[in-house]
Enzyme design. Structure first.
Site, PDB file in Angstrom:
ATOM      1  N   HIS A 114       0.951  -4.352   1.019  1.00 18.06           N
ATOM      2  CA  HIS A 114       0.333  -3.562   2.074  1.00 18.06           C
ATOM      3  C   HIS A 114      -1.130  -3.279   1.727  1.00 18.06           C
ATOM      4  O   HIS A 114      -2.020  -3.436   2.562  1.00 18.06           O
ATOM      5  CB  HIS A 114       1.110  -2.257   2.237  1.00 18.06           C
ATOM      6  CG  HIS A 114       0.596  -1.356   3.314  1.00 18.06           C
ATOM      7  ND1 HIS A 114       1.089  -1.369   4.596  1.00 18.06           N
ATOM      8  CD2 HIS A 114      -0.368  -0.400   3.305  1.00 18.06           C
ATOM      9  CE1 HIS A 114       0.453  -0.462   5.326  1.00 18.06           C
ATOM     10  NE2 HIS A 114      -0.440   0.137   4.557  1.00 18.06           N
ATOM     11  N   GLU A 115      -1.388  -2.901   0.476  1.00 16.87           N
ATOM     12  CA  GLU A 115      -2.756  -2.610   0.055  1.00 16.87           C
ATOM     13  C   GLU A 115      -3.610  -3.871   0.035  1.00 16.87           C
ATOM     14  O   GLU A 115      -4.769  -3.860   0.451  1.00 16.87           O
ATOM     15  CB  GLU A 115      -2.746  -1.941  -1.328  1.00 16.87           C
ATOM     16  CG  GLU A 115      -2.060  -0.590  -1.358  1.00 16.87           C
ATOM     17  CD  GLU A 115      -2.635   0.387  -0.343  1.00 16.87           C
ATOM     18  OE1 GLU A 115      -3.843   0.319  -0.041  1.00 16.87           O
ATOM     19  OE2 GLU A 115      -1.873   1.228   0.160  1.00 16.87           O
ATOM     20  N   GLU A 119      -2.801   0.010  10.204  1.00 15.62           N
ATOM     21  CA  GLU A 119      -1.621   0.160   9.359  1.00 15.62           C
ATOM     22  C   GLU A 119      -0.522  -0.809   9.778  1.00 15.62           C
ATOM     23  O   GLU A 119       0.151  -1.414   8.932  1.00 15.62           O
ATOM     24  CB  GLU A 119      -1.108   1.602   9.414  1.00 15.62           C
ATOM     25  CG  GLU A 119      -2.025   2.618   8.754  1.00 15.62           C
ATOM     26  CD  GLU A 119      -2.006   2.533   7.228  1.00 15.62           C
ATOM     27  OE1 GLU A 119      -1.376   1.610   6.682  1.00 15.62           O
ATOM     28  OE2 GLU A 119      -2.621   3.391   6.591  1.00 15.62           O
ATOM     29  N   HIS A 144      -4.771  -4.700   3.538  1.00 17.06           N
ATOM     30  CA  HIS A 144      -5.912  -3.935   4.039  1.00 17.06           C
ATOM     31  C   HIS A 144      -7.217  -4.648   3.693  1.00 17.06           C
ATOM     32  O   HIS A 144      -8.148  -4.719   4.509  1.00 17.06           O
ATOM     33  CB  HIS A 144      -5.919  -2.528   3.429  1.00 17.06           C
ATOM     34  CG  HIS A 144      -5.021  -1.554   4.130  1.00 17.06           C
ATOM     35  ND1 HIS A 144      -5.049  -1.369   5.501  1.00 17.06           N
ATOM     36  CD2 HIS A 144      -4.089  -0.691   3.647  1.00 17.06           C
ATOM     37  CE1 HIS A 144      -4.160  -0.437   5.827  1.00 17.06           C
ATOM     38  NE2 HIS A 144      -3.565  -0.024   4.730  1.00 17.06           N
TER      39      HIS A 144
END
Length: 258
Positions: free
Chosen positions: A120-121, A182, A124
């Site tokens: 997820h990071e 997100e 980004h």
């Protein structure tokens, strides 16, 4: 007046700061952000935990670079910050990441679940969300007129923008991402994790654990996500679509961090 760009999923983005500028700014901002933790004796003090995070993140990076070749130029880094009460993780542009011990010790994620956090990071950064956040931060500080696409063509304004870039990169980490960003990170991340050999269904099980630890409230690093039930439903819908990429016995390469 604002510069526009398109994310990997086709979403329109405000982009007053180029991805390359964001990478350069983050390269300066990242060590400064970690400096405080190092001075407090909280940085990378748990070797086994750091090794685990690097091993899992390294597998993800291998697949991320296959999907996004431009990321091969990044100087990837990941840190573990020893704050047992902080259930959080964050990333800057160019593959600069950190995770707090509170997330690992309180949530007790499996490797598959921890991979979802780090993917997820990573996502980004891949989707230029940091550059997007920097653009919002810089626009609010300096003004859209100064940082407009037209003004940025002028070296005088470009110089002024870059002067505040490192500050904006740091600020971008503390600003909540939009729900669209997100969701985008979830979508990209679950595929990266699956391709790296991590179970896609772990995204939903991670969310259950995170919600339980936070007693129903959204965890800090996901505080702009939809309600827990909605997010879990979305992740469960994505998981079977990712199974075609999931081959757990074929991905055990470790990435050598710079």
């Amino acid at each position: 007046m604002a510069a526009c760009a398109t994310s990997p999923t086709g979403r329109s983005q405000l982009m007053l700061v180029s991805p390359n500028q964001a990478v350069k700014a983050s390269a300066s901002a990242y060590p400064e952000k970690l400096k405080k933790y190092a001075e407090e004796g909280k940085l990378n003090t748990k070797p086994k935990m750091l090794e685990r995070v690097k091993r899992i993140t390294g597998q993800l990076i291998v697949e991320a670079e296959k999907m996004y070749p431009e990321a091969k130029q990044w100087d990837w880094e990941v840190a573990v910050i020893d704050e047992p009460d902080t259930v959080n993780a964050w990333s800057m542009a160019g593959g600069k990441m950190a995770i707090y011990t509170g997330l690992i010790e309180k949530v007790k994620p499996t490797d598959d679940e921890l991979a979802q956090v780090m993917a997820h990071e990573i996502s980004h950064a891949l989707a230029n969300h940091v550059a997007e956040q920097m653009s919002v931060a810089m626009a609010s500080q300096i003004g859209l007129a100064v940082l407009s696409a037209t003004a940025l063509k002028d070296n005088r304004y470009r110089s002024a923008a870059l002067t505040g870039a490192a500050l904006a990169a740091t600020l971008a980490v503390s600003l909540p991402y939009s729900r669209a960003a997100e969701r985008e990170a979830d979508k990209i991340g679950i595929e990266i994790a699956a391709r790296a050999g991590f179970d896609p269904y772990a995204a939903a099980s991670l969310w259950k654990k995170m919600t339980k630890v936070n007693k129903g409230a959204p965890p800090e690093f996901l505080n702009t996500h939809p309600a827990a039930a909605s997010r879990e439903k979305t992740l469960l819908e994505l998981a079977p679509k990712m199974m075609k990429y999931y081959h757990p016995n074929e991905h055990h390469l470790r990435y050598r961090f710079h």
